[in-house]
Scaffold this active site. Structure first.
Site, PDB file in Angstrom:
ATOM      1  N   TYR A 286       0.833  -1.205   0.000  1.00 13.04           N
ATOM      2  CA  TYR A 286       0.000   0.000   0.000  1.00 13.04           C
ATOM      3  C   TYR A 286       0.872   1.260   0.000  1.00 13.04           C
ATOM      4  O   TYR A 286       0.644   2.197  -0.786  1.00 13.04           O
ATOM      5  CB  TYR A 286      -0.914   0.010   1.226  1.00 13.04           C
TER       6      TYR A 286
ATOM      7  N   LYS B  52       1.213   4.260  -2.877  1.00  8.22           N
ATOM      8  CA  LYS B  52       1.034   5.688  -2.630  1.00  8.22           C
ATOM      9  C   LYS B  52       2.295   6.487  -2.955  1.00  8.22           C
ATOM     10  O   LYS B  52       2.211   7.647  -3.376  1.00  8.22           O
ATOM     11  CB  LYS B  52       0.607   5.916  -1.170  1.00  8.22           C
TER      12      LYS B  52
END
Length: 296
Positions: free
Chosen positions: A165, A169
Site C-alpha cells: 500500500y 502511494k
C-alpha cells in the site's frame, strides 16, 4: 484572529463539472457531498452504480453516476469513451487496501493497479477534456514505501499488505511530481496537486470478515474514529486545492504533528517523493503497463 478552513471557502461552484472517483464512501463521499452543496455537478465515478445512485439521492444536488473499476483497464477505457463533454476538475480519490496479494484482470499487483495505474490511465485518457485541475489523493503512507522499478508488481520480492500500500502511494506521489512537471513544461492551463486526507475511518480496507484480521480492522476503525478525521475533514484537503490559491504541484495534508487529524495545510513530502529521475522512470513504467500517456 485566525479562522479555520471550512467548505464555505468553496464559494459558488454552479456550472462546474467535477469527477470524483470512489464517491460512494469515505473521503470520496465527503468530497462529492461538499461539492454538490457548493453547486457543482459531480460525476460520481464508482464500481457499484446501485450504491452510487443511493448515495446521490442521499447527498442531493446535481449528480450523475458512471461506472468505473480502476482495477480493470477495460472499465477505465469504457468510462473514458462514455464520458459526455468536458469536466473542470478530476479528483482521483478512489483507493484500496488488500490483506492478501491479489492481481487485477490485467495482471497488475492489485494495490498498485487500483491505487496508481488505474487512475494514471484514466487521467491520460480523459485529459483532453479536463479544463482546469487534477487532484490526486496520495498519502503520508508514501514515506514508508520502497520503490522497486525492477519488480513493481512484487512478483519476486516479499509482499506485505502495508508495504504494498505504501509503495502504491509513493507511486502516486512520484506520478504527481512528473505530472506537474509535464503540465508546466507544456504551459498547460491545467494544474495538478496531491493531497493526504489524514487518518480517516472508512471502508478503505477490503479485509474479509472471515479472517482473524477482521477483529483488528474493527479496532483500527474505532481508533480512527477517536483520533482521526471524519470523512468531511478528510475531504477538506482535496477541497482546499479547489478553493485556495496554492501553487501547482503542491501537496496538501493535515495540520498536526502526526498528520492524523486536523485541518488542511500545505505539507512536505519524503526525499524519494521529490526525485524527478525516479518520477520519470515510474511514469515510463506506467505508460508501458497501461498503454496510455499524457497528451500534452
Amino acid at each position: 484572529m485566525t479562522t479555520h478552513w471550512t467548505a464555505a471557502r468553496l464559494g459558488d461552484l454552479t456550472g462546474k463539472r467535477i469527477i470524483v472517483t470512489g464517491a460512494t464512501s469515505g473521503v470520496g463521499l465527503g468530497t462529492a457531498r461538499a461539492l454538490t452543496r457548493a453547486g457543482a455537478h459531480v460525476i460520481m465515478a464508482v464500481r457499484n452504480t446501485e450504491l452510487g445512485a443511493q448515495r446521490a439521492k442521499e447527498i442531493g444536488g446535481s449528480t450523475s453516476i458512471a461506472k468505473i473499476d480502476l482495477a480493470d483497464l477495460s472499465s477505465v477505457r469504457a468510462f473514458a469513451e462514455a464520458l459526455d463533454g468536458d469536466v473542470d476538475i478530476l479528483i482521483n480519490n478512489a483507493g484500496g487496501l488488500t490483506q492478501e496479494r491479489e492481481e487485477t484482470v490485467d495482471g497488475f499487483e492489485k494495490q498498485l493497479g487500483q491505487n496508481m495505474l488505474g487512475p494514471f490511465a484514466l487521467t491520460n485518457l480523459i485529459f483532453p477534456r479536463v479544463r482546469s485541475q487534477i487532484i490526486n489523493v496520495g498519502s503520508q503512507a508514501h514515506r514508508g514505501g520502497t520503490l522497486r522499478l525492477d519488480d513493481m508488481h512484487l512478483r519476486t520480492h516479499k509482499w506485505t499488505s502495508w508495504g504494498s500500500y505504501a509503495r502504491s502511494k509513493l507511486a502516486v506521489m512520484l506520478w504527481g511530481l512528473e505530472l506537474d512537471r509535464r503540465l508546466r513544461a507544456a504551459k498547460s492551463p491545467v494544474v495538478s496537486q496531491l493531497t493526504h486526507p489524514g487518518w480517516v475511518s472508512s471502508n478503505l480496507s477490503s479485509i474479509s470478515e472471515r479472517t482473524v484480521m477482521a477483529a483488528a480492522d474493527k479496532v483500527v476503525k474505532r481508533l480512527a474514529d477517536m483520533f482521526g478525521n471524519d470523512i468531511d475533514a478528510g475531504a477538506a484537503t482535496s477541497l482546499y486545492c479547489i478553493s485556495e490559491p496554492i501553487p501547482p504541484g503542491a501537496y496538501v495534508g493535515i495540520d498536526s504533528r502526526l498528520g492524523l487529524k486536523g485541518g488542511p495545510v500545505m505539507i512536505g513530502r519524503s526525499a524519494v517523493a521529490c526525485d524527478y529521475d525516479a518520477a520519470a522512470s515510474l511514469v515510463e513504467f506506467a505508460e508501458k503497463e497501461t498503454g496510455t500517456s499524457l497528451p500534452v
